[in-house]
Design an enzyme around this catalytic site. Structure first.
Site, PDB file in Angstrom:
ATOM      1  N   ASP A 180       0.915  -1.136   0.000  1.00  0.00           N
ATOM      2  CA  ASP A 180       0.000   0.000   0.000  1.00  0.00           C
ATOM      3  C   ASP A 180       0.955   1.185   0.000  1.00  0.00           C
ATOM      4  O   ASP A 180       1.542   1.517   1.037  1.00  0.00           O
ATOM      5  CB  ASP A 180      -0.882   0.023   1.254  1.00  0.00           C
ATOM      6  CG  ASP A 180      -1.886   1.158   1.180  1.00  0.00           C
ATOM      7  OD1 ASP A 180      -1.467   2.267   0.800  1.00  0.00           O
ATOM      8  OD2 ASP A 180      -3.065   0.945   1.479  1.00  0.00           O
ATOM      9  N   HIS A 181       1.158   1.775  -1.159  1.00  0.00           N
ATOM     10  CA  HIS A 181       2.282   2.716  -1.256  1.00  0.00           C
ATOM     11  C   HIS A 181       2.088   3.941  -0.362  1.00  0.00           C
ATOM     12  O   HIS A 181       3.053   4.641  -0.066  1.00  0.00           O
ATOM     13  CB  HIS A 181       2.565   3.095  -2.716  1.00  0.00           C
ATOM     14  CG  HIS A 181       1.608   4.082  -3.300  1.00  0.00           C
ATOM     15  ND1 HIS A 181       0.368   3.726  -3.753  1.00  0.00           N
ATOM     16  CD2 HIS A 181       1.700   5.418  -3.503  1.00  0.00           C
ATOM     17  CE1 HIS A 181      -0.257   4.794  -4.211  1.00  0.00           C
ATOM     18  NE2 HIS A 181       0.529   5.851  -4.071  1.00  0.00           N
ATOM     19  N   HIS A 243      -5.794   2.726   0.849  1.00  0.00           N
ATOM     20  CA  HIS A 243      -5.087   3.903   1.369  1.00  0.00           C
ATOM     21  C   HIS A 243      -5.866   4.632   2.468  1.00  0.00           C
ATOM     22  O   HIS A 243      -5.318   4.956   3.525  1.00  0.00           O
ATOM     23  CB  HIS A 243      -4.804   4.909   0.253  1.00  0.00           C
ATOM     24  CG  HIS A 243      -4.176   4.302  -0.965  1.00  0.00           C
ATOM     25  ND1 HIS A 243      -3.209   3.336  -0.899  1.00  0.00           N
ATOM     26  CD2 HIS A 243      -4.370   4.535  -2.287  1.00  0.00           C
ATOM     27  CE1 HIS A 243      -2.840   3.003  -2.130  1.00  0.00           C
ATOM     28  NE2 HIS A 243      -3.534   3.714  -2.986  1.00  0.00           N
TER      29      HIS A 243
HETATM   30  C1  BG6 Z   1      -3.375   4.237  -6.508  1.00  0.00           C
HETATM   31  C2  BG6 Z   1      -4.713   4.287  -7.200  1.00  0.00           C
HETATM   32  O1  BG6 Z   1      -3.360   3.224  -5.553  1.00  0.00           O
HETATM   33  O2  BG6 Z   1      -3.142   5.495  -5.878  1.00  0.00           O
HETATM   34  C3  BG6 Z   1      -4.745   5.409  -8.206  1.00  0.00           C
HETATM   35  O3  BG6 Z   1      -4.948   3.045  -7.852  1.00  0.00           O
HETATM   36  C4  BG6 Z   1      -4.367   6.714  -7.563  1.00  0.00           C
HETATM   37  O4  BG6 Z   1      -6.010   5.497  -8.827  1.00  0.00           O
HETATM   38  C5  BG6 Z   1      -3.079   6.580  -6.783  1.00  0.00           C
HETATM   39  O5  BG6 Z   1      -4.203   7.657  -8.595  1.00  0.00           O
HETATM   40  C6  BG6 Z   1      -2.806   7.815  -5.973  1.00  0.00           C
HETATM   41  O6  BG6 Z   1      -1.528   7.738  -5.439  1.00  0.00           O
HETATM   42  P1  BG6 Z   1      -0.735   9.063  -5.056  1.00  0.00           P
HETATM   43  O7  BG6 Z   1       0.524   8.564  -4.421  1.00  0.00           O
HETATM   44  O8  BG6 Z   1      -0.499   9.812  -6.336  1.00  0.00           O
HETATM   45  O9  BG6 Z   1      -1.632   9.816  -4.135  1.00  0.00           O
END
Ligand code: BG6
Length: 491
Positions: A180-181, A243
């Site tokens: 979950d980045h 997230h």
């Molecule tokens: C991803 C989603 O997990 O997170 C995307 O699948 C989204 O749809 C992205 O754009 C958002 O990540 P960040 O780091 O740009 O907020």
């Protein structure tokens, strides 16, 4: 700890590898955080030689890395970077890969350690794991074999369970790193420190002093080239299931007994288990779904969601969701948690706002002058930092109270040296630390929560509120808070 290893990336020619994974590897090399004994093998379906692949990666590094690419680091990465071309269902490809990795072990002293990174579409997750197993690439020896798996982990609870059963037949839970980045983002890691290393916050972190918590993540982009996936998923599954609920657990969890991965995850799971029961009435009343129509974002006119590539022209998929929920435990009883996320919004921003209760109007704020509540804002992105709003007296002869702000800007202090999410996550996986990855229990409880909502939406014609691209989302999302005399803070 032996961190030497070969990183095997399935999906080596994909977007994620070019934009995030290889730039993260470059940054780790630059900051001397890569093991000395290391190699990378990328696997993809394009017919390329390793030399051609390196050339493409070099261009991507130049484009996506936040640093200037220096020969000294690139030369070292490049000689350890290889490309193999085979179809993920071609079993022969795996046996050749096995032999190749063993050769690299000898050359780079990587001791049989492997990290398999699945940067591919979810339908390949169990196929690849299965084939790795069949061809003996995952052994039970003194070396380690870890699996990093990208989201989405399933499309719903039952598919997530099925996938989990499959991959746990091959890898043990401790060797599975579910990405979950958001957990790799610096300010998310800072959240625990903010809460548990500051005596001015922790005693106030409960329903006696906190009025409500708002977790917002807005994006200016639309669905980009992912219309096919997104039209099935929608904002609820794409952002909330993972997230947003992760941010909520970190805000709400009790102090863990220590900083081990399992102690932290235990506390996070308890929060997911304490989420209030979702009923059909609650879904209709407290959950707002929206979809973007045409509008102007970053000074450019953009299409409506239904006009996007690979999206049904009559799609009812939500690109925005706002919800109110409660964590039903002693600490949080009565405190609303508001969550909001959407695409094609006015700004790119992720923030957590803690709104403290207002002081009784005994001394100040009795007449017309409004006293604003104290706010603590964790700015996750694009600005990283912590913002605190409190009241003071406006200089002068009159007794006027004004809000003032203390704003700690992390980017300003540490500049571009703050590690990016994937850098941190890859580093942790190499070091065998899964704290910033999601455990199966967390995934399971998140799906349980989200499934009730999405099943209800599927079977009932719940209103979809349209919002103009470049706005703050549908007006209805404002009303959700107004009902309780709250409003979204757009800091
Ligand atoms: C991803 C989603 O997990 O997170 C995307 O699948 C989204 O749809 C992205 O754009 C958002 O990540 P960040 O780091 O740009 O907020």
């Amino acid at each position: 700890m032996d961190t030497s290893c070969i990183l095997v990336i399935f999906g080596g020619t994909g977007d994620l590898t070019h934009r995030k994974l290889l730039p993260a590897i470059y940054n780790l090399k630059r900051s001397q955080n890569l093991p000395d004994n290391f190699a990378i093998v990328s696997i993809g379906r394009k017919n390329l030689s390793s030399e051609e692949y390196r050339e493409q990666i070099y261009l991507s590094l130049k484009k996506y890395s936040k640093y200037i690419i220096e020969d000294i680091h690139w030369d070292d990465i490049s000689k350890r970077l290889f490309y193999k071309n085979f179809n993920f269902n071609d079993i022969k490809g795996y046996s050749e890969l096995k032999t190749f990795l063993e050769e690299l072990d000898k050359k780079y002293k990587t001791s049989g350690n492997r990290i398999f990174y699945l940067a591919v579409a979810p339908e390949y997750f169990d196929l690849i794991t299965d084939n790795l197993h069949k061809e003996g690439l995952v052994k039970n020896t003194s070396s380690f074999q870890r699996l990093i798996i990208e989201k989405p982990f399933g499309r719903d609870l039952s598919s997530a369970r099925k996938l989990n059963r499959k991959i746990t037949e091959v890898f043990s839970e401790e060797n599975i790193y579910r990405i979950d980045h958001y957990l790799g983002k610096e300010m998310i890691q800072s959240l625990m420190v903010l809460r548990f290393a500051n005596s001015i916050f922790e005693p106030l972190w409960n329903n006696k002093y906190i009025d409500n918590i708002q977790i917002s993540s807005s994006e200016t982009v639309g669905v980009e080239n992912r219309g096919g996936y997104y039209d099935e998923a929608g904002a609820l599954k794409d952002m909330v299931q993972n997230h947003m609920l992760q941010l909520l657990t970190l805000c709400a969890m009790e102090p863990p007994i220590n900083l081990t991965s399992s102690s932290i995850k235990d506390e996070k799971v308890k929060i997911l288990r304490s989420l209030e029961k979702i009923t059909p009435e609650k879904i209709s009343k407290d959950i707002i779904r929206g979809q973007y129509i045409r509008g102007i974002v970053d000074n450019k006119e953009v299409l409506s969601y239904r006009e996007e590539d690979k999206v049904s022209p009559v799609s009812n998929t939500e690109t925005f969701v706002a919800l109110k929920l409660h964590v039903e435990n002693f600490r949080w009883a009565g405190v609303p948690f508001y969550i909001r996320t959407g695409k094609r919004m006015k700004n790119k921003s992720t923030e957590i706002v803690i709104q403290f209760k207002s002081m009784p109007k005994v001394l100040y704020g009795k007449s017309s002058d409004e006293i604003l509540p104290n706010l603590l804002v964790i700015r996750v992105q694009p600005m990283e930092g912590i913002f605190f709003q409190f009241n003071t007296k406006k200089p002068g002869t009159e007794n006027i109270i004004i809000p003032v702000q203390m704003d700690f800007c992390q980017n300003c202090q540490f500049g571009i040296n703050t590690p990016e999410a994937y850098e941190r996550l890859l580093y942790d996986a190499m070091n065998g630390d899964s704290t910033l990855f999601t455990s199966w229990d967390e995934v399971e409880y998140s799906w349980k929560f989200v499934d009730i909502i999405s099943d209800y939406w599927k079977n009932n014609n719940e209103t979809l509120y349209y919002y103009e691209s470049g706005s703050l989302g549908p007006q209805k999302a404002e009303e959700l808070l107004l009902k309780e005399n709250h409003h979204w803070w757009n800091i």
